[in-house]
Enzyme design. Structure first.
Site, PDB file in Angstrom:
ATOM      1  CE1 TYR A  37      10.271   5.267  11.516  1.00  0.00           C
ATOM      2  CE2 TYR A  37      12.279   5.909  10.342  1.00  0.00           C
ATOM      3  CZ  TYR A  37      11.086   5.198  10.389  1.00  0.00           C
ATOM      4  OH  TYR A  37      10.720   4.443   9.317  1.00  0.00           O
ATOM      5  CG  ASN A  60      -0.031   2.870  10.876  1.00  0.00           C
ATOM      6  OD1 ASN A  60      -0.948   3.213  11.605  1.00  0.00           O
ATOM      7  ND2 ASN A  60       0.303   3.521   9.803  1.00  0.00           N
ATOM      8  CB  CYS A  68       3.370   5.003   8.276  1.00  0.00           C
ATOM      9  SG  CYS A  68       2.433   3.886   7.243  1.00  0.00           S
ATOM     10  CG  HIS A  69       3.907   7.516   2.602  1.00  0.00           C
ATOM     11  ND1 HIS A  69       2.561   7.410   2.909  1.00  0.00           N
ATOM     12  CD2 HIS A  69       4.056   8.661   1.905  1.00  0.00           C
ATOM     13  CE1 HIS A  69       1.940   8.458   2.394  1.00  0.00           C
ATOM     14  NE2 HIS A  69       2.818   9.245   1.782  1.00  0.00           N
ATOM     15  CD  GLU A  95       2.789  12.484   0.116  1.00  0.00           C
ATOM     16  OE1 GLU A  95       3.699  12.890   0.846  1.00  0.00           O
ATOM     17  OE2 GLU A  95       1.773  11.912   0.535  1.00  0.00           O
TER      18      GLU A  95
END
Length: 99
Positions: A37, A60, A68-69, A95
DNA sequence: CCCGATTCCCCGC
DNA sequence: GCGGGGAATCGGG
């Protein structure tokens, strides 16, 4: 989905300049990479607005195109997630996020 | 005015 | 060197 298209969509929400920047940055986060952040806030010219960034992620407006993850807390810690931190961890693992 | 998906600084052990 | 508590900072209801 190109960046300009996203920008246009964001403008429709009547958001502040800071919010728009933050969301664009989030959209720009490469796959398999995570950003804190603080980093996100700093990239938008407000290094101390990490709290606001979290607030923005929670609000969001485009969760379907904004990853946003990939936004986590600093120091290897997981941040929060509107759909549950468990899901967030799972997505990041899928990912192959290393950072 | 109060809160939140955070972060940094200062103590005490 | 590590863990806990409090303050700082930004936008929104």
């Amino acid at each position: 989905m190109d960046k300009e298209r996203v920008r246009t969509l964001l403008l429709r929400y009547n958001l502040t300049d800071f919010e728009t920047k933050v969301l664009m940055r989030t959209f720009d986060i490469p796959k398999g990479k995570t950003v804190s952040y603080k980093q996100l806030a700093a990239s938008c010219g407000r290094p101390r607005a990490y709290r606001a960034v979290g607030n923005i992620m929670h609000k969001n407006p485009l969760p379907l195109i904004i990853p946003c993850h990939r936004v986590v807390a600093s120091g290897r810690k997981i941040g929060g997630y509107a759909y549950g931190t468990r899901m967030k961890k799972l997505l990041l693992k899928s990912e192959g996020a290393t950072a």
